[in-house]
Design an enzyme around this catalytic site. Structure first.
Site, PDB file in Angstrom:
ATOM      1  CB  SER A 107      26.832 -31.855 -43.265  1.00  0.00           C
ATOM      2  OG  SER A 107      27.775 -32.878 -42.971  1.00  0.00           O
ATOM      3  CG  ASP A 158      30.373 -37.863 -40.766  1.00  0.00           C
ATOM      4  OD1 ASP A 158      30.664 -36.653 -40.768  1.00  0.00           O
ATOM      5  OD2 ASP A 158      30.974 -38.698 -40.067  1.00  0.00           O
TER       6      ASP A 158
HETATM    7  N1  LIG Z   1      19.095 -28.338 -40.722  1.00  0.00           N
HETATM    8  C1  LIG Z   1      19.853 -27.949 -41.759  1.00  0.00           C
HETATM    9  N2  LIG Z   1      19.316 -27.185 -42.751  1.00  0.00           N
HETATM   10  C2  LIG Z   1      20.066 -26.819 -43.816  1.00  0.00           C
HETATM   11  N3  LIG Z   1      21.395 -27.126 -43.978  1.00  0.00           N
HETATM   12  C3  LIG Z   1      21.968 -27.881 -43.014  1.00  0.00           C
HETATM   13  C4  LIG Z   1      21.246 -28.327 -41.864  1.00  0.00           C
HETATM   14  N4  LIG Z   1      22.107 -29.044 -41.082  1.00  0.00           N
HETATM   15  C5  LIG Z   1      23.302 -29.035 -41.716  1.00  0.00           C
HETATM   16  N5  LIG Z   1      23.243 -28.346 -42.870  1.00  0.00           N
HETATM   17  C6  LIG Z   1      24.346 -28.146 -43.834  1.00  0.00           C
HETATM   18  O1  LIG Z   1      25.520 -28.767 -43.283  1.00  0.00           O
HETATM   19  C7  LIG Z   1      26.545 -27.793 -43.046  1.00  0.00           C
HETATM   20  C8  LIG Z   1      27.279 -28.116 -41.719  1.00  0.00           C
HETATM   21  O2  LIG Z   1      28.071 -29.235 -42.011  1.00  0.00           O
HETATM   22  P1  LIG Z   1      29.458 -29.525 -41.247  1.00  0.00           P
HETATM   23  O3  LIG Z   1      29.964 -30.822 -41.798  1.00  0.00           O
HETATM   24  O4  LIG Z   1      30.339 -28.357 -41.310  1.00  0.00           O
HETATM   25  O5  LIG Z   1      29.021 -29.710 -39.721  1.00  0.00           O
HETATM   26  P2  LIG Z   1      28.451 -31.030 -39.022  1.00  0.00           P
HETATM   27  O6  LIG Z   1      28.034 -32.028 -40.078  1.00  0.00           O
HETATM   28  O7  LIG Z   1      27.406 -30.608 -38.085  1.00  0.00           O
HETATM   29  O8  LIG Z   1      29.739 -31.576 -38.223  1.00  0.00           O
HETATM   30  P3  LIG Z   1      30.587 -32.940 -38.509  1.00  0.00           P
HETATM   31  O9  LIG Z   1      30.683 -33.057 -40.018  1.00  0.00           O
HETATM   32  O10 LIG Z   1      31.921 -32.692 -37.870  1.00  0.00           O
HETATM   33  O11 LIG Z   1      29.805 -34.051 -37.896  1.00  0.00           O
HETATM   34  C9  LIG Z   1      25.812 -26.461 -42.964  1.00  0.00           C
HETATM   35  O12 LIG Z   1      26.692 -25.430 -43.409  1.00  0.00           O
HETATM   36  C10 LIG Z   1      24.669 -26.653 -43.965  1.00  0.00           C
HETATM   37  O13 LIG Z   1      25.144 -26.428 -45.291  1.00  0.00           O
HETATM   38  C1  LIG Z   2      36.536 -35.754 -39.597  1.00  0.00           C
HETATM   39  C2  LIG Z   2      35.766 -36.871 -40.244  1.00  0.00           C
HETATM   40  O1  LIG Z   2      36.498 -38.086 -40.126  1.00  0.00           O
HETATM   41  C3  LIG Z   2      34.444 -37.100 -39.550  1.00  0.00           C
HETATM   42  C4  LIG Z   2      33.583 -35.884 -39.478  1.00  0.00           C
HETATM   43  O2  LIG Z   2      32.389 -36.169 -38.778  1.00  0.00           O
HETATM   44  C5  LIG Z   2      35.554 -36.525 -41.725  1.00  0.00           C
HETATM   45  C6  LIG Z   2      35.065 -37.720 -42.552  1.00  0.00           C
HETATM   46  O3  LIG Z   2      35.234 -38.865 -42.125  1.00  0.00           O
HETATM   47  O4  LIG Z   2      34.540 -37.466 -43.650  1.00  0.00           O
HETATM   48 MG   LIG Z   3      29.341 -32.781 -41.549  1.00  0.00          MG
END
Ligand SMILES: Nc1ncnc2c1ncn2[C@@H]1O[C@H](COP(=O)(O)OP(=O)(O)OP(=O)(O)O)[C@@H](O)[C@H]1O
Ligand SMILES: C[C@@](O)(CCO)CC(=O)[O-]
Ligand SMILES: [Mg+2]
Length: 371
Positions: free
Chosen positions: A156, A212
């Site tokens: 994300s 992030d």
């Molecule tokens: N390639 C992509 N195309 C479109 N939307 C995306 C894409 N990658 C991520 N997203 C958006 O980000 C969301 C996933 O975000 P989420 O924060 O839940 O997971 P993450 O970022 O992979 O994990 P973390 O935040 O723990 O690192 C998806 O639901 C979508 O809305």
């Molecule tokens: C879980 C968390 O600490 C990291 C998610 O990748 C959330 C944030 O810092 O926004």
């Molecule tokens: Mg994320």
């Protein structure tokens, strides 16, 4: 002067230490992933339509909206830190965009990943389009990524950085590094990208810390505390094995659950968050010390990994699949912790090797702040 087409890319990330605690003002250490990135194509259209292609989310058909349906002029000072802060998440705007994303059904909850991604784009577009004098009224965007989505590797955040960069370029708030590679300018543009990527992350994560999007913007390895970023340069790249448990989970929900646990057990959870903070700060300190004995250094970091994993479990963000990864790696005397929000997703295992910790002088750059 903006061009007619931009191709943008931003890396994913791993959080070495400090996840969840960083949401509550503690320190986190995060590193960007070279080979796992998100790519976005922004192309100017001659008509006044927005076309958003998100093939990674299984979207068969692109979203297509006339720009005329969107509200504008919500943010006055886009280019300063006050910009987003003045912008309340006002309900009218949110409802308006939600109804556009859910094809006119009012009061729809935006809950599937396609709609979340579309809503994030429209929100950022609406804020940044504003009254900018630009020919980029209509645009086609296509986003692709080799990051596993929803797995703790910052998909994300890399998505948010790509959207913020593309829109700031299209609306002329920043120029591409090929047009302007003056160091001071790049620093200013990076801060603006990170500021608006953080707004996008708020749409997806709810109450993100900003670590992030910061590591996806600046790259490398960063120390992040309450919006203050220290870039760590000159480190030997740490070697981790990334394991994806493929257990789906939502970061926003996991972050909310930790907040609830903190509200219910403040005396206990605050001590846990302080302990996680202590691990991040201790890791930062050993990077600065001249410990030449690689074995000693490696043993310390393995201790941080073990304690970090168990502390995150006590916050309720562990998962049996993550413990299984730890158990298997331990058979080879390797140490593992969850990375990102947990609840499934990915784990990182520290890989020891002979010259693993060749010490080089670690230089901290001046602080960058994002909020
Ligand atoms: N390639 C992509 N195309 C479109 N939307 C995306 C894409 N990658 C991520 N997203 C958006 O980000 C969301 C996933 O975000 P989420 O924060 O839940 O997971 P993450 O970022 O992979 O994990 P973390 O935040 O723990 O690192 C998806 O639901 C979508 O809305
Ligand atoms: C879980 C968390 O600490 C990291 C998610 O990748 C959330 C944030 O810092 O926004
Ligand atoms: Mg994320």
């Amino acid at each position: 002067m903006s061009l007619d087409r931009y191709i943008i890319s931003a890396p994913g990330k791993v959080i070495l230490f400090g996840e969840h605690a960083v949401v509550h003002g503690k320190t986190a250490i995060a590193g960007s992933l070279d080979g796992l990135r998100t790519y976005a194509l922004f192309e100017k259209r001659i008509d006044e339509y927005l076309e958003l292609n998100l093939p990674d989310l299984g979207l068969q058909q692109a979203f297509l909206w006339p720009t005329s349906v969107l509200p504008y002029n919500l943010v006055n000072n886009i280019e300063t830190k006050d910009g987003p802060q003045n912008l309340q998440f006002n309900d009218i705007l949110l409802q308006k965009i939600k109804s556009i994303v859910s094809n006119g059904q009012d009061n729809q909850e935006i809950n599937n990943i396609q709609q979340i991604a579309a809503f994030t784009f429209l929100y950022l577009y609406t804020c940044l389009k504003n009254n900018s004098q630009t020919s980029w009224n209509g645009m086609t965007i296509c986003v692709r990524s080799n990051l596993p989505i929803g797995s703790g590797l910052g998909s994300s955040a890399s998505y948010s950085v790509c959207l913020a960069t593309g829109l700031l370029l299209a609306f002329g708030y920043i120029s591409s590094p090929y047009e302007n590679n003056e160091k001071q300018e790049i620093k200013k543009m990076s801060e603006l990208i990170n500021l608006w990527a953080y707004q996008a992350e708020k749409v997806i994560h709810g109450t993100p810390s900003g670590v992030d999007n910061s590591v996806a913007t600046y790259g490398g390895v960063i120390v992040f505390t309450n919006g203050v970023i220290q870039n760590i340069r000159g480190t030997q790249s740490l070697r981790f094995l990334l394991t994806n448990t493929k257990v789906p989970r939502h970061t926003k929900t996991l972050v909310e659950n930790v907040r609830t646990r903190l509200e219910n057990f403040p005396k206990i959870v605050n001590l846990i968050l302080d302990a996680i903070h202590g691990i991040s700060e201790s890791f930062k300190e050993i990077l600065e010390k001249e410990i030449n004995d690689d074995q000693e250094l490696c043993t310390k970091i393995e201790g941080f990994i073990d304690m970090g994993h168990h502390l995150l479990n006590s916050l309720g963000v562990g998962h049996p699949s993550l413990d299984k990864v730890r158990e298997i790696a331990a058979q080879y005397d390797l140490h593992t912790k969850l990375t990102g929000a947990g609840g499934g997703g990915c784990a990182i295992t520290l890989i020891r090797n002979g010259n693993f910790f060749l010490k080089k002088k670690i230089h901290y750059n001046t602080n960058n702040t994002i909020q």
